[in-house]
Write an enzyme that holds these catalytic residues in place. Structure first.
Site, mmCIF file in Angstrom:
data_model
loop_
_atom_site.group_PDB
_atom_site.id
_atom_site.type_symbol
_atom_site.label_atom_id
_atom_site.label_comp_id
_atom_site.label_asym_id
_atom_site.label_seq_id
_atom_site.Cartn_x
_atom_site.Cartn_y
_atom_site.Cartn_z
ATOM 1 N N TRP A 1 0.846 -1.198 0.000
ATOM 2 C CA TRP A 1 0.000 0.000 0.000
ATOM 3 C C TRP A 1 0.878 1.243 0.000
ATOM 4 C CZ3 TRP A 1 -1.123 -4.372 2.867
ATOM 5 C CH2 TRP A 1 -2.289 -5.041 2.475
ATOM 6 N N HIS B 1 -6.781 1.574 3.244
ATOM 7 C CA HIS B 1 -7.887 0.626 3.035
ATOM 8 C C HIS B 1 -8.852 0.746 4.218
ATOM 9 C CE1 HIS B 1 -5.060 -2.710 4.882
ATOM 10 N NE2 HIS B 1 -5.002 -1.579 5.555
ATOM 11 N N ARG C 1 -4.410 6.401 -1.664
ATOM 12 C CA ARG C 1 -3.127 5.738 -1.955
ATOM 13 C C ARG C 1 -2.256 6.634 -2.827
ATOM 14 N NH1 ARG C 1 -4.852 -0.584 -2.845
ATOM 15 N NH2 ARG C 1 -6.059 -0.671 -0.914
ATOM 16 N N GLN D 1 -13.981 2.005 -0.529
ATOM 17 C CA GLN D 1 -14.040 0.558 -0.310
ATOM 18 C C GLN D 1 -15.228 0.238 0.591
ATOM 19 O OE1 GLN D 1 -10.240 -0.741 1.334
ATOM 20 N NE2 GLN D 1 -9.457 -1.148 -0.727
ATOM 21 N N VAL E 1 -5.047 -12.092 6.495
ATOM 22 C CA VAL E 1 -5.947 -13.238 6.312
ATOM 23 C C VAL E 1 -5.129 -14.491 6.006
ATOM 24 C CG1 VAL E 1 -8.027 -12.003 5.577
ATOM 25 C CG2 VAL E 1 -6.278 -12.583 3.882
ATOM 26 N N ALA F 1 -13.123 -11.938 6.221
ATOM 27 C CA ALA F 1 -13.127 -10.493 5.963
ATOM 28 C C ALA F 1 -12.954 -10.286 4.471
ATOM 29 C CB ALA F 1 -11.985 -9.816 6.716
HETATM 30 C C1 FA5 Z 1 -7.119 -4.255 0.197
HETATM 31 O O1 FA5 Z 1 -7.212 -3.035 0.263
HETATM 32 C C2 FA5 Z 1 -7.436 -5.130 1.356
HETATM 33 N N1 FA5 Z 1 -7.641 -4.330 2.527
HETATM 34 C C3 FA5 Z 1 -8.655 -5.955 1.031
HETATM 35 C C4 FA5 Z 1 -8.940 -7.061 2.004
HETATM 36 C C5 FA5 Z 1 -9.820 -6.845 3.041
HETATM 37 C C6 FA5 Z 1 -8.298 -8.296 1.874
HETATM 38 C C7 FA5 Z 1 -10.084 -7.851 3.949
HETATM 39 C C8 FA5 Z 1 -8.556 -9.295 2.772
HETATM 40 C C9 FA5 Z 1 -9.445 -9.071 3.792
HETATM 41 P P1 FA5 Z 1 -6.530 -4.256 -2.334
HETATM 42 O O2 FA5 Z 1 -5.391 -3.331 -2.257
HETATM 43 O O3 FA5 Z 1 -6.411 -5.352 -3.315
HETATM 44 O O4 FA5 Z 1 -6.838 -4.883 -0.944
HETATM 45 O O5 FA5 Z 1 -7.850 -3.400 -2.640
HETATM 46 C C10 FA5 Z 1 -9.121 -3.984 -2.549
HETATM 47 C C11 FA5 Z 1 -9.980 -3.529 -3.721
HETATM 48 O O6 FA5 Z 1 -9.976 -2.108 -3.805
HETATM 49 C C12 FA5 Z 1 -9.454 -3.991 -5.070
HETATM 50 O O7 FA5 Z 1 -9.898 -5.281 -5.355
HETATM 51 C C13 FA5 Z 1 -10.071 -2.974 -6.008
HETATM 52 O O8 FA5 Z 1 -11.423 -3.300 -6.259
HETATM 53 C C14 FA5 Z 1 -10.026 -1.724 -5.185
HETATM 54 N N2 FA5 Z 1 -8.870 -0.894 -5.494
HETATM 55 C C15 FA5 Z 1 -7.590 -1.092 -5.114
HETATM 56 N N3 FA5 Z 1 -6.794 -0.107 -5.563
HETATM 57 C C16 FA5 Z 1 -7.581 0.741 -6.235
HETATM 58 C C17 FA5 Z 1 -7.356 1.982 -6.924
HETATM 59 N N4 FA5 Z 1 -6.152 2.548 -6.964
HETATM 60 N N5 FA5 Z 1 -8.417 2.607 -7.522
HETATM 61 C C18 FA5 Z 1 -9.643 2.063 -7.448
HETATM 62 N N6 FA5 Z 1 -9.924 0.913 -6.803
HETATM 63 C C19 FA5 Z 1 -8.917 0.250 -6.203
#
Ligand code: FA5
Length: 351
Positions: A161, A182, A208, A222, A265, A319
């Site tokens: 991240w 997140h 981010r 999210q 997880v 989660a």
């Molecule tokens: C997470 O942020 C984890 N916190 C998710 C999680 C929660 C995993 C609980 C396990 C248990 P990730 O970085 O992959 O994961 O982001 C999750 C979702 O946010 C992605 O699948 C996507 O749909 C969205 N996302 C991520 N980055 C971006 C971005 N820069 N712009 C728009 N949507 C995004």
């Protein structure tokens, strides 16, 4: 024979002019009067022209009277024009009326932003499955965003991240406050404050420090989900997410469930939906994979459970964290996430 030019003559012309002005009652009559007295061959102009024939003493006196007459007559004309206009308006007010029962002009109406609409739809799907909606802070401590999610300081998993730090250092000179990357910090906050069973979703904004592209924004929304109880399994997670996908995208969309890694997880998974643009063949929007990832998920790591005081021998949980913009893109067929925040009404008013 030429009339004798004197102050009296000037006064007579002036008197007659005023009488005629009083009876001029429309634009045409006023113009006719102006030409007759003040025009190039008008009576006052002629009087002024005749001054040359007088002897100097007389010319001074009669000339002054004639110039004064010219001034008062043109002022009189202006006043008469205004009086006629006022009378016209007063007449209209007497005869016309305002119909207060006529419908007014429609005021431009706002609407909910497409991301708000999508977020509410997601919330409804989970509320129908028994989840409660909670919210949390966007400016977060590093402890909740990382440490309590099994990501200690200096651990390379923090690189997953790209973080925007708030300029706030603790006694050891470490930066400890950030814009949450997140919604997962709310997992720890909720479990710290609640005894199981837990079944919540947490919608909210996240930030981010990353370069934008058609599927990546630097700020987005999210929806976190968390369910903890005795006997919860990966099958519960899969069933819940498939039911969510069915409610939001309909039966016909394809769903892909794969292994993935998130430090908080074990095991971890991600879920994707087939690309709305290419139908799975691969294009620039889905990065030529045919799939668009919408969420990360998994079974809550035992370290996270024990970190908040839950007994991992007794309780298990799942989660997930989903991207609201990605879901809106898939639902509405939007090929660039950045459209949502460009504030272009031509785009936004379509929803
Ligand atoms: C997470 O942020 C984890 N916190 C998710 C999680 C929660 C995993 C609980 C396990 C248990 P990730 O970085 O992959 O994961 O982001 C999750 C979702 O946010 C992605 O699948 C996507 O749909 C969205 N996302 C991520 N980055 C971006 C971005 N820069 N712009 C728009 N949507 C995004």
């Amino acid at each position: 024979m030429r009339e004798e030019l004197s102050v009296d003559t000037v006064e007579q012309v002036k008197l007659q002019a005023f009488q005629e002005l009083e009876s001029a009652s429309d634009d045409a009559a006023l113009e006719q009067w102006r030409v007759a007295y003040l025009g190039r061959s008008g009576k006052i102009t002629q009087l002024l022209r005749g001054l040359g024939a007088l002897d100097p003493d007389e010319r001074r006196v009669v000339g002054a009277a004639a110039n004064k007459a010219k001034g008062v007559l043109s002022d009189g004309l202006d006043l008469r024009i205004k009086a006629l206009k006022d009378a016209l308006l007063a007449g209209r007010l007497d005869t016309e009326s305002i119909d207060v029962t006529l419908p007014g002009l429609p005021a431009p109406q706002g609407r909910l932003h497409p991301i708000t609409q999508t977020r509410r739809e997601i919330e409804e799907a989970f509320v129908a499955m028994g989840f409660e909606v909670r919210e949390g802070p966007e400016v977060e401590w590093d402890r909740y965003n990382f440490d309590m999610l099994n990501i200690p300081k200096e651990h390379p998993a923090r690189d997953m991240w790209d973080t925007m730090w708030v300029d706030n250092e603790n006694a050891e000179g470490e930066r400890s406050m950030l814009l949450r990357t997140h919604t997962s910090p709310m997992q720890a906050r909720i479990m710290e404050a609640t005894e199981p069973p837990v079944r919540v979703i947490v919608p909210g904004k996240v930030y981010r420090y990353e370069a934008t592209d058609p599927t990546h924004e630097w700020h987005f929304q999210q929806v976190e989900g968390l369910a903890v109880d005795e006997g919860i399994t990966l099958a519960n997670l899969k069933g819940t997410l498939f039911e969510f996908a069915r409610r939001v995208f309909g039966e016909e969309r394809k769903v892909r469930f794969r292994c993935d890694f998130f430090p908080f997880v074990e095991p971890g998974v991600d879920m994707s939906i087939d690309c709305f643009k290419c139908g799975g063949d691969g294009c620039h929007i889905c990065g030529h994979t045919g799939w668009i990832e919408i969420l990360g998920a998994g079974m809550v790591h035992p370290n996270v459970l024990s970190g908040v005081g839950y007994d991992p021998q007794k309780y298990t949980g799942f989660a997930f964290g989903m991207g609201v913009e990605r879901i809106a893109m898939l639902k509405y067929g939007i090929d660039d996430v950045r459209n949502f925040y460009a504030n272009d009404l031509r785009f936004l008013s379509q929803f």
